[in-house]
Design a protein around this motif. Structure first.
Motif, mmCIF file in Angstrom:
data_model
loop_
_atom_site.group_PDB
_atom_site.id
_atom_site.type_symbol
_atom_site.label_atom_id
_atom_site.label_comp_id
_atom_site.label_asym_id
_atom_site.label_seq_id
_atom_site.Cartn_x
_atom_site.Cartn_y
_atom_site.Cartn_z
ATOM 1 N N ILE A 149 -6.353 1.274 13.167
ATOM 2 C CA ILE A 149 -5.338 2.194 12.667
ATOM 3 C C ILE A 149 -6.031 3.475 12.233
ATOM 4 N N GLU A 150 -5.881 4.516 13.031
ATOM 5 C CA GLU A 150 -6.550 5.789 12.761
ATOM 6 C C GLU A 150 -5.572 6.932 12.954
ATOM 7 N N GLY A 151 -5.750 7.986 12.153
ATOM 8 C CA GLY A 151 -4.893 9.154 12.276
ATOM 9 C C GLY A 151 -3.445 8.879 11.922
ATOM 10 N N HIS A 195 -7.175 -3.089 11.510
ATOM 11 C CA HIS A 195 -8.234 -2.575 10.643
ATOM 12 C C HIS A 195 -8.094 -1.062 10.580
ATOM 13 N N ALA A 196 -8.080 -0.516 9.357
ATOM 14 C CA ALA A 196 -7.918 0.925 9.159
ATOM 15 C C ALA A 196 -9.224 1.507 8.622
ATOM 16 N N ALA A 252 3.019 7.768 5.295
ATOM 17 C CA ALA A 252 4.396 7.331 5.544
ATOM 18 C C ALA A 252 4.488 6.315 6.672
ATOM 19 N N GLN A 253 3.520 6.311 7.578
ATOM 20 C CA GLN A 253 3.554 5.407 8.729
ATOM 21 C C GLN A 253 2.848 4.083 8.480
ATOM 22 N N MET A 254 2.109 3.982 7.388
ATOM 23 C CA MET A 254 1.298 2.793 7.162
ATOM 24 C C MET A 254 2.097 1.508 6.920
ATOM 25 N N PRO A 255 3.245 1.527 6.234
ATOM 26 C CA PRO A 255 3.978 0.266 6.080
ATOM 27 C C PRO A 255 4.351 -0.378 7.414
ATOM 28 N N VAL A 295 -8.576 20.289 3.689
ATOM 29 C CA VAL A 295 -8.417 20.305 5.144
ATOM 30 C C VAL A 295 -7.703 19.053 5.622
ATOM 31 N N ARG A 296 -8.062 17.918 5.043
ATOM 32 C CA ARG A 296 -7.412 16.648 5.400
ATOM 33 C C ARG A 296 -6.315 16.367 4.377
ATOM 34 N N ASP A 297 -5.107 16.204 4.858
ATOM 35 C CA ASP A 297 -3.967 15.945 3.981
ATOM 36 C C ASP A 297 -3.206 14.746 4.541
ATOM 37 N N PHE A 298 -3.273 13.612 3.820
ATOM 38 C CA PHE A 298 -2.625 12.393 4.283
ATOM 39 C C PHE A 298 -1.187 12.275 3.790
#
Length: 411
Positions: free
Chosen positions: A284-286, A253-254, A290-293, A89-92
């Motif tokens: 940092i949520e949701g 903080h994630a 690809a957006q983390m850098p 269900v969750r796909d990062f």
């Protein structure tokens, strides 16, 4: 095996037998909506490379590490590898070579049969993650049965563990005062204790080489080999040093799993410091992989976790970005990293109840923290770019000798 474990296994076998008796087209209509599948169009089976050593890493790909270890293994001569993962269900958005929808993984007998045939025919090595079945989990098949079938086909099997799949909650409570497994704190803790107990039973029964992704797990599985998590250093590089912009320091903080990260322990402190206009606090949520850098690159200080006492992928990514990384890493874990790598772990130490004083001191005089952060990229290059992970896998993959893998240097 305990009476409870035997009863659970018997229940799984009975449920599996019932599921096998249901025609696939009917089964596809009655499974939960998030697990629907098309019995007439199963995903393709894995295609392993045409190399002397053919490795499959499956089926978890936690934080993209199955894929990263596969790529690391391919640095070794004669090794080709593929990673398989289940899309839940969750796909990062983590990269993998074979992504199988949860419904097909659980219920599609056509996919399971094709996958099993492909692996048994073509693989030479399987790195089985988190004691999860390779060929689906809804039909009562046990992981130990799979291990024995793989060995029967001449395939060498090792077990890899990522964290809560093998960490002993009771032992962790005893050594960490802010453990997420404290009584009454986390509703999943009892189930995770059962899971850890089953993992130890599998380890004893299977007799496979063992790998763990973080050094703290060697406290739970001392016979294992540390297989470092892997990040792509260049993906995280940033040109600007932390605090160089001259504005209010940005503290990120994630809370990917808030109870494990200890978000509840630090959130109030950070919001209070933000109210004083000392920092800008970003949760940092949701955010996709690809957006983390960009998210870490925009921060000056990254707060990792304050309950587990170790470090993993997120901390490595922030270190690769040259950020000031603040986290609780137990002294025993730091000592193990230093002993094994010859390098000090470039993470500023703070427990949750020390965080406010530490941050105030850091903001007043960031010299030492900036010096620590400056060593982060080189540390990640040396320990977490995949080369060291390939070295740890090499005796198992290249010699085909279980005893060789077990004799690797340990922390």
């Amino acid at each position: 095996m305990s009476a409870v474990a035997r009863l659970r296994a018997a229940g799984q076998r009975a449920a599996g037998a019932l599921a096998r008796a249901v025609p696939p087209r009917l089964l596809a209509r009655v499974v939960p909506s998030g697990q629907r599948f098309d019995p007439g169009a199963p995903p393709p089976a894995v295609q392993l490379p045409d190399t002397p050593v053919r490795l499959l890493v499956a089926p978890v790909n936690s934080a993209g590490q199955g894929y990263a270890w596969a790529r690391a293994a391919e640095r070794l001569p004669g090794v080709g590898a593929r990673a398989m993962a289940v899309r839940g269900v969750r796909d990062f958005g983590f990269a993998t070579d074979q992504l199988v929808p949860l419904g097909d993984y659980r219920w599609s007998r056509a996919w399971q049969r094709a996958q099993r045939q492909a692996v048994l025919a073509d693989a030479t090595h399987v790195l089985l993650e988190s004691a999860k079945p390779l060929f689906g989990d809804a039909f009562g098949r046990g992981v130990l049965d799979e291990v024995e079938a793989l060995r029967g086909a001449g395939i060498r099997v090792a077990l890899a563990w990522h964290g809560s799949d093998v960490r002993d909650p009771a032992a962790h409570r005893a050594r960490e005062r802010h453990s997420p497994y404290a009584e009454g704190l986390w509703s999943l803790a009892p189930a995770l204790q059962v899971r850890a107990d089953r993992a130890r039973a599998l380890i004893a029964a299977a007799g496979c080489p063992l790998f763990v992704s973080t050094p703290d797990l060697l406290l739970d599985v001392p016979e294992a080999v540390w297989l470092p998590v892997v990040v792509e250093p260049e993906r995280w590089r940033t040109a600007a040093a932390p605090l160089a912009h001259g504005g209010r320091p940005i503290v990120a903080h994630a809370p990917s799993t808030a109870i494990v990260k200890g978000t509840d322990l630090i959130d109030g402190t950070l919001r209070a410091l933000e109210a004083e206009e000392l920092i800008e606090y970003r949760r940092i949520e949701g955010v996709s992989s690809a957006q983390m850098p960009a998210a870490y690159g925009a921060a000056d200080i990254v707060l990792d976790q304050f309950r587990i006492g170790s470090y993993g992928v997120a901390a490595c990514e922030a270190m690769a970005a040259g950020r000031i990384v603040v986290s609780h890493v137990a002294a025993a874990v730091r000592d193990r990293v230093q002993a094994d790598t010859g390098l000090a772990l470039p993470i500023v130490q703070a427990e949750a109840d020390e965080l406010e004083a530490m941050l105030r001191g850091l903001l007043a005089d960031p010299t030492a923290a900036l010096a620590t952060a400056a060593t982060g990229p080189a540390f990640v290059d040396a320990v977490h770019d995949g080369a060291r992970s390939a070295q740890q896998l090499a005796p198992w993959l290249q010699s085909g000798d279980i005893e060789a893998a077990e004799s690797l240097p340990r922390l």
